[in-house]
Design a protein around this motif. Structure first.
Motif, PDB file in Angstrom:
ATOM      1  N   VAL A  36       0.846  -1.204   0.000  1.00  0.00           N
ATOM      2  CA  VAL A  36       0.000   0.000   0.000  1.00  0.00           C
ATOM      3  C   VAL A  36       0.876   1.247   0.000  1.00  0.00           C
ATOM      4  O   VAL A  36       0.592   2.219  -0.713  1.00  0.00           O
ATOM      5  N   GLU A  37       1.955   1.221   0.763  1.00  0.00           N
ATOM      6  CA  GLU A  37       2.881   2.356   0.785  1.00  0.00           C
ATOM      7  C   GLU A  37       3.525   2.566  -0.589  1.00  0.00           C
ATOM      8  O   GLU A  37       3.839   3.696  -0.969  1.00  0.00           O
ATOM      9  N   GLU A  38       3.688   1.481  -1.324  1.00  0.00           N
ATOM     10  CA  GLU A  38       4.263   1.553  -2.672  1.00  0.00           C
ATOM     11  C   GLU A  38       3.224   2.040  -3.699  1.00  0.00           C
ATOM     12  O   GLU A  38       3.564   2.329  -4.840  1.00  0.00           O
ATOM     13  N   GLY A  39       1.951   2.131  -3.284  1.00  0.00           N
ATOM     14  CA  GLY A  39       0.928   2.675  -4.166  1.00  0.00           C
ATOM     15  C   GLY A  39      -0.080   1.662  -4.689  1.00  0.00           C
ATOM     16  O   GLY A  39      -0.914   1.990  -5.530  1.00  0.00           O
ATOM     17  N   TRP A  40      -0.037   0.448  -4.192  1.00  0.00           N
ATOM     18  CA  TRP A  40      -0.989  -0.576  -4.629  1.00  0.00           C
ATOM     19  C   TRP A  40      -2.288  -0.435  -3.859  1.00  0.00           C
ATOM     20  O   TRP A  40      -2.300  -0.029  -2.701  1.00  0.00           O
ATOM     21  N   GLU A  59       3.273   0.019 -14.567  1.00  0.00           N
ATOM     22  CA  GLU A  59       4.461   0.803 -14.907  1.00  0.00           C
ATOM     23  C   GLU A  59       5.707  -0.079 -14.814  1.00  0.00           C
ATOM     24  O   GLU A  59       5.763  -1.004 -14.003  1.00  0.00           O
ATOM     25  N   ALA A 114       7.650  -1.916 -11.464  1.00  0.00           N
ATOM     26  CA  ALA A 114       6.764  -1.927 -10.292  1.00  0.00           C
ATOM     27  C   ALA A 114       6.950  -3.194  -9.460  1.00  0.00           C
ATOM     28  O   ALA A 114       7.044  -3.130  -8.230  1.00  0.00           O
TER      29      ALA A 114
END
Length: 95
Positions: A19-23, A76, A79
């Motif tokens: 989640v911190e990575e943007g998932w 991207e 990722a």
């Protein structure tokens, strides 16, 4: 700590990293499950002289790609490599 408690703790930690990575949280849960299975089965699937940390991370990237719950064309570049690196740090920290 029991094995089930350890597994839950590990899953929560991996989800937090994703989640911190943007998932998205739902995707993070699925990827965390894939990562745990792949990480635990690495020893069985690899030769003894091929068990380096670098190869284990590469194997984790492959597992995440294969187990991704979405079409990879929209992802991207890099990722999964970034995510596998973060997952590897968590997976090696915990017993």
């Amino acid at each position: 700590m029991t094995e089930d408690e350890l597994l839950v703790t590990l899953r929560v930690a991996l989800c937090a990293e994703a989640v911190e990575e943007g998932w998205a949280p739902a995707t993070a849960e699925k990827l965390a499950d894939v990562a745990i299975r792949r990480w635990e089965s690495f020893e069985r699937r690899s030769k003894p002289n091929k068990r380096t940390y670098r190869l284990r991370i590469h194997d984790l990237v492959q597992g995440l790609r294969q187990g991704a719950p979405f079409d990879l064309i929209y992802l991207e570049p890099g990722a999964f490599e970034r995510l596998a690196s973060r997952f590897g740090e968590v997976l090696t920290r915990l017993p």
